[in-house]
Design a protein around this motif. Structure first.
Motif, PDB file in Angstrom:
ATOM      1  N   GLU A   1      -5.986   2.909   1.556  1.00 45.96           N
ATOM      2  CA  GLU A   1      -4.727   2.865   0.975  1.00 45.96           C
ATOM      3  C   GLU A   1      -4.795   1.117   0.505  1.00 45.96           C
ATOM      4  O   GLU A   1      -4.285   0.812  -0.407  1.00 45.96           O
ATOM      5  CB  GLU A   1      -3.667   3.371   1.729  1.00 45.96           C
ATOM      6  CG  GLU A   1      -3.315   4.474   1.716  1.00 45.96           C
ATOM      7  CD  GLU A   1      -3.358   5.408   0.295  1.00 45.96           C
ATOM      8  OE1 GLU A   1      -3.078   4.842  -0.452  1.00 45.96           O
ATOM      9  OE2 GLU A   1      -3.970   6.605   0.585  1.00 45.96           O
ATOM     10  N   LYS A   2      -5.182   0.208   1.612  1.00 43.30           N
ATOM     11  CA  LYS A   2      -5.111  -1.094   1.420  1.00 43.30           C
ATOM     12  C   LYS A   2      -6.035  -1.405   0.367  1.00 43.30           C
ATOM     13  O   LYS A   2      -5.685  -2.284  -0.603  1.00 43.30           O
ATOM     14  CB  LYS A   2      -5.574  -1.853   2.590  1.00 43.30           C
ATOM     15  CG  LYS A   2      -4.204  -1.930   3.780  1.00 43.30           C
ATOM     16  CD  LYS A   2      -4.673  -2.487   4.943  1.00 43.30           C
ATOM     17  CE  LYS A   2      -5.192  -3.797   5.228  1.00 43.30           C
ATOM     18  NZ  LYS A   2      -6.087  -4.007   6.203  1.00 43.30           N
ATOM     19  N   VAL A   3      -7.157  -0.733   0.337  1.00 41.79           N
ATOM     20  CA  VAL A   3      -8.047  -1.233  -0.583  1.00 41.79           C
ATOM     21  C   VAL A   3      -7.576  -1.041  -2.269  1.00 41.79           C
ATOM     22  O   VAL A   3      -7.786  -1.681  -3.284  1.00 41.79           O
ATOM     23  CB  VAL A   3      -9.523  -0.820  -0.363  1.00 41.79           C
ATOM     24  CG1 VAL A   3      -9.670   0.653  -0.928  1.00 41.79           C
ATOM     25  CG2 VAL A   3     -10.677  -1.848  -1.084  1.00 41.79           C
ATOM     26  N   LYS A   4      -6.918  -0.003  -2.034  1.00 41.37           N
ATOM     27  CA  LYS A   4      -6.463   0.594  -3.712  1.00 41.37           C
ATOM     28  C   LYS A   4      -5.267  -0.487  -3.884  1.00 41.37           C
ATOM     29  O   LYS A   4      -5.436  -0.658  -5.249  1.00 41.37           O
ATOM     30  CB  LYS A   4      -5.733   1.885  -3.370  1.00 41.37           C
ATOM     31  CG  LYS A   4      -6.547   3.107  -3.434  1.00 41.37           C
ATOM     32  CD  LYS A   4      -5.963   4.395  -3.748  1.00 41.37           C
ATOM     33  CE  LYS A   4      -6.459   5.507  -2.618  1.00 41.37           C
ATOM     34  NZ  LYS A   4      -5.444   6.453  -2.400  1.00 41.37           N
TER      35      LYS A   4
ATOM     36  N   MET B   1       0.892  -1.315  -0.118  1.00 36.36           N
ATOM     37  CA  MET B   1      -0.072   0.079   0.112  1.00 36.36           C
ATOM     38  C   MET B   1       0.962   1.412   0.062  1.00 36.36           C
ATOM     39  O   MET B   1       2.087   1.247   0.485  1.00 36.36           O
ATOM     40  CB  MET B   1      -0.885   0.148   1.230  1.00 36.36           C
ATOM     41  CG  MET B   1      -0.100   0.242   2.612  1.00 36.36           C
ATOM     42  SD  MET B   1      -1.249   0.086   4.132  1.00 36.36           S
ATOM     43  CE  MET B   1      -1.155   1.669   4.449  1.00 36.36           C
ATOM     44  N   GLU B   2       0.224   2.470  -0.539  1.00 38.33           N
ATOM     45  CA  GLU B   2       0.940   3.670  -0.343  1.00 38.33           C
ATOM     46  C   GLU B   2       0.876   4.381   1.130  1.00 38.33           C
ATOM     47  O   GLU B   2      -0.058   3.831   1.807  1.00 38.33           O
ATOM     48  CB  GLU B   2       0.072   4.784  -1.324  1.00 38.33           C
ATOM     49  CG  GLU B   2       0.098   4.477  -2.735  1.00 38.33           C
ATOM     50  CD  GLU B   2       1.540   4.392  -3.193  1.00 38.33           C
ATOM     51  OE1 GLU B   2       2.217   5.408  -2.980  1.00 38.33           O
ATOM     52  OE2 GLU B   2       1.930   3.332  -4.109  1.00 38.33           O
ATOM     53  N   PRO B   3       1.669   5.055   1.440  1.00 37.16           N
ATOM     54  CA  PRO B   3       1.724   5.851   2.597  1.00 37.16           C
ATOM     55  C   PRO B   3       0.276   6.544   2.978  1.00 37.16           C
ATOM     56  O   PRO B   3      -0.195   7.081   2.264  1.00 37.16           O
ATOM     57  CB  PRO B   3       2.848   6.731   2.555  1.00 37.16           C
ATOM     58  CG  PRO B   3       3.790   6.417   1.470  1.00 37.16           C
ATOM     59  CD  PRO B   3       2.801   5.680   0.585  1.00 37.16           C
TER      60      PRO B   3
ATOM     61  N   ARG C   1     -11.497   0.203  21.650  1.00 40.82           N
ATOM     62  CA  ARG C   1     -11.053   1.441  21.510  1.00 40.82           C
ATOM     63  C   ARG C   1     -11.524   1.763  20.307  1.00 40.82           C
ATOM     64  O   ARG C   1     -11.157   3.191  19.801  1.00 40.82           O
ATOM     65  CB  ARG C   1      -9.341   1.499  21.393  1.00 40.82           C
ATOM     66  CG  ARG C   1      -8.853   1.245  22.612  1.00 40.82           C
ATOM     67  CD  ARG C   1      -7.113   1.086  22.461  1.00 40.82           C
ATOM     68  NE  ARG C   1      -6.384   0.767  23.821  1.00 40.82           N
ATOM     69  CZ  ARG C   1      -5.216   0.456  23.852  1.00 40.82           C
ATOM     70  NH1 ARG C   1      -4.601   0.174  22.917  1.00 40.82           N
ATOM     71  NH2 ARG C   1      -4.599   0.463  25.022  1.00 40.82           N
ATOM     72  N   ALA C   2     -12.410   1.440  19.414  1.00 40.84           N
ATOM     73  CA  ALA C   2     -12.853   1.564  18.082  1.00 40.84           C
ATOM     74  C   ALA C   2     -11.921   2.021  17.114  1.00 40.84           C
ATOM     75  O   ALA C   2     -12.043   2.583  16.444  1.00 40.84           O
ATOM     76  CB  ALA C   2     -13.855   2.876  18.364  1.00 40.84           C
ATOM     77  N   ASN C   3     -10.720   1.168  17.264  1.00 36.05           N
ATOM     78  CA  ASN C   3      -9.705   1.367  16.155  1.00 36.05           C
ATOM     79  C   ASN C   3     -10.122  -0.080  15.336  1.00 36.05           C
ATOM     80  O   ASN C   3      -9.589  -1.059  15.307  1.00 36.05           O
ATOM     81  CB  ASN C   3      -8.386   1.142  16.926  1.00 36.05           C
ATOM     82  CG  ASN C   3      -7.251   0.888  15.888  1.00 36.05           C
ATOM     83  OD1 ASN C   3      -7.348   1.164  14.532  1.00 36.05           O
ATOM     84  ND2 ASN C   3      -5.942   0.562  16.215  1.00 36.05           N
ATOM     85  N   SER C   4     -10.731   0.691  14.102  1.00 37.77           N
ATOM     86  CA  SER C   4     -10.992  -0.547  13.096  1.00 37.77           C
ATOM     87  C   SER C   4      -9.831  -0.681  12.090  1.00 37.77           C
ATOM     88  O   SER C   4     -10.177  -1.350  11.295  1.00 37.77           O
ATOM     89  CB  SER C   4     -12.336  -0.145  12.615  1.00 37.77           C
ATOM     90  OG  SER C   4     -12.320   1.220  11.990  1.00 37.77           O
ATOM     91  N   SER C   5      -8.653  -0.265  12.159  1.00 35.00           N
ATOM     92  CA  SER C   5      -7.590  -0.172  11.468  1.00 35.00           C
ATOM     93  C   SER C   5      -7.337  -1.908  11.279  1.00 35.00           C
ATOM     94  O   SER C   5      -6.612  -2.290  10.372  1.00 35.00           O
ATOM     95  CB  SER C   5      -6.412   0.717  11.501  1.00 35.00           C
ATOM     96  OG  SER C   5      -5.788   0.216  12.638  1.00 35.00           O
TER      97      SER C   5
END
Ligand code: BG6
Length: 515
Positions: free
Chosen positions: A277-280, A263-265, A441-445
């Motif tokens: 970025e991951k989906v791209k 992925m891109e930054p 923590r609601a961090n869905s990354s």
């Protein structure tokens, strides 16, 4: 510095509700993970766990089984005081969550009673650790009974894999879920995203000035992602017959690793920026649209034989597996990410069961020098390698060329090693600890967004559609090997070879030098 956490969340109370209280995942992974999170005070003081199951068990019976599971599966032993604290925060709730929609009202009353006693607003975290065919039903009942209310960010649902069994069923399941919940309330699990070294990929790439300028087709020759296992299908033949290595490993874990590596930054470290970025990257992944493209894929199935001196059955002899099954237990492929950064750089992926070693690693092979000073013979030139070892031990290894000490001038390959497993021995949380904590923590990354999943399914389906080997000449491999010969030929055709599946970190720890 902590990235991605949302501190305001951390004051909220938490009710974690596990559907599938008596299942294997709950006992082997979830309960030990919760025990550690609570023992280490990572979760709020006001945390309650409700395990929901269909079996008629008393509170005491269930708690006794939990004591045993935590003791057996905890990563670093059990402290009796902490275990009692955990058990006290846990209760069992019996209900027919599939066949009896009425039972949800009784459950709701119990939940509301618990919530009344909190001093802080509470997060409702539902963990669906049940068979995939129940995901949609449970979410619909949660919606109908207002246990999970659409657009309430404190009502979250964690969903295990597999999310669908193909693109069409994944879409159908997603339609049910998105009718009940917003995308930001849905936490689709890929437990590889909770693994320490997978989380480290972004830190390594975007936290160092050394790698990112070189992270493209100008400097990288190829990337190799390997996930090899020594185990077979372990009694899960019926599931595996449907899934095979494509749906069991490639569609999720391997493509997630590929996305993070290519992925891109992101503009920032917010979950949506990372997932954009991951989906791209996944979108740029070339599909296998023609039969010709299948020359870039090697499938295989393990036969019977010996592994570590022990004789094991072949895949077709496993329980619940057809004797003429064409389900692959191994895959090697050449993936192409068709964008400006990666054009022309092959990304080789291989994964299989019953291979010679249990090891997940990513090897980034840099381009060779022009051959002017050292190594005038281009083909003999050892490339620089960056190896990210995900498991069984964790580490980062950088292979460089340096002068061997002494008279004469011999250039040798040496490694700069970071053996994370020896530096932080025993303290590394398991994937599920990180996943539960980050969902709180609601961090869905650390979770897969729907569009990533859709892209992954499309990629996998292009292989299924076009690249099925003939059932009579199905390629096989011996247990304890590195897969079928075709996997080696695949790279040979490109003038390359697989890097050894090596337990570098473990070898360093054995030798006694840490980092
Ligand atoms: C699971 C697969 O998702 O991942 C299993 O269903 C596989 O078949 C497992 O063995 C591998 O996970 P890990 O964490 O052991 O590498």
């Amino acid at each position: 510095m902590r990235a991605n956490s949302n501190n305001t969340e951390e004051n909220k109370a938490l009710t974690l509700m596990i559907f599938g209280a008596t299942g294997d995942l709950t006992h082997r992974k979830l309960l030990p993970a919760l025990y550690h999170l609570m023992a280490e005070k990572q979760l709020p003081d006001e945390t309650r766990v409700i395990a929901i199951g269909r079996r008629d068990l008393s509170e005491e019976e269930y708690r006794a089984s939990v004591r045993q599971s935590v003791a057996r599966h905890s990563r670093s032993g059990v402290d009796e005081t902490h275990l009692e604290e955990f058990i006290n925060a846990l209760s069992y709730h019996q209900m027919e969550f599939v066949s009896d929609p009425e039972s949800y009202q009784g459950f709701k009353k119990r939940l509301e009673k618990i919530e009344k006693n909190y001093t802080q607003p509470a997060v409702r975290l539902f963990f669906l650790a049940v068979a995939p065919e129940f995901f949609g039903v449970i979410v619909s009942h949660l919606k109908a009974n207002k246990l999970a209310v659409r657009r309430n960010p404190d009502h979250r649902v964690m969903i295990e894999k597999p999310f669908g069994s193909d693109l069409a069923s994944a879409r159908a399941l997603n339609a049910i879920i998105s009718d009940a919940l917003d995308e930001r309330q849905v936490y689709r699990i890929d437990h590889y995203l909770g693994k320490e070294m997978i989380r480290n990929i972004l830190a390594l790439r975007f936290g160092n000035s050394l790698f990112e300028p070189l992270w493209n087709h100008n400097y990288i020759d190829n990337i190799q992602i390997t996930a090899s296992e020594t185990l077979g299908v372990e009694g899960r033949g019926a599931y595996y017959e449907q899934a095979g290595i494509l749906k069991d490993m490639l569609q999720n874990h391997l493509l997630q690793m590929l996305a993070l590596i290519t992925m891109e930054p992101p503009a920032d470290l917010m979950p949506e920026s990372i997932r954009d970025e991951k989906v791209k990257a996944l979108r740029a992944l070339r599909r296998y649209e023609t039969t010709g493209a299948c020359a870039e894929i090697a499938l295989g199935q393990y036969v019977s034989g010996l592994i570590n001196g022990e004789s094991v059955p072949g895949y077709r002899e496993e329980k619940d597996v057809a004797s003429d099954s064409v389900t692959p237990t191994f895959i090697a492929l050449r993936a192409n990410v068709d964008n400006f950064r990666w054009g022309g750089v092959p990304i080789y992926i291989r994964a299989g069961k019953r291979m010679n070693k249990r090891c997940t690693q990513i090897v980034v092979e840099f381009k060779r020098l022009p051959g002017i000073n050292y190594y005038p013979e281009f083909k003999n030139q050892p490339p620089n390698l960056l190896v990210i070892e995900v498991q069984p031990t964790e580490g980062i290894h950088f292979q460089i060329n340096a002068k061997r000490p002494g008279n004469g001038f011999v250039v040798d390959q040496v490694e700069m090693n970071y053996a994370q497993s020896s530096r932080f021995q025993g303290n590394v949380p398991e994937a599920y600890e990180q996943l539960i904590l980050e969902a709180y923590r609601a961090n869905s990354s650390l979770f897969t967004r729907w569009d990533e999943l859709e892209q992954s399914w499309q990629f996998v389906e292009s292989i299924e559609r076009n690249c099925q080997p003939d059932s009579h000449h199905y390629p096989t491999y011996s247990p304890g090997s590195q897969g079928p010969e075709r996997a080696d030929l695949l790279l040979k055709a490109d003038g390359r070879a697989w890097h050894e599946i090596e337990l570098r970190t473990e070898n360093i720890i054995k030798k006694g030098s840490s980092h």
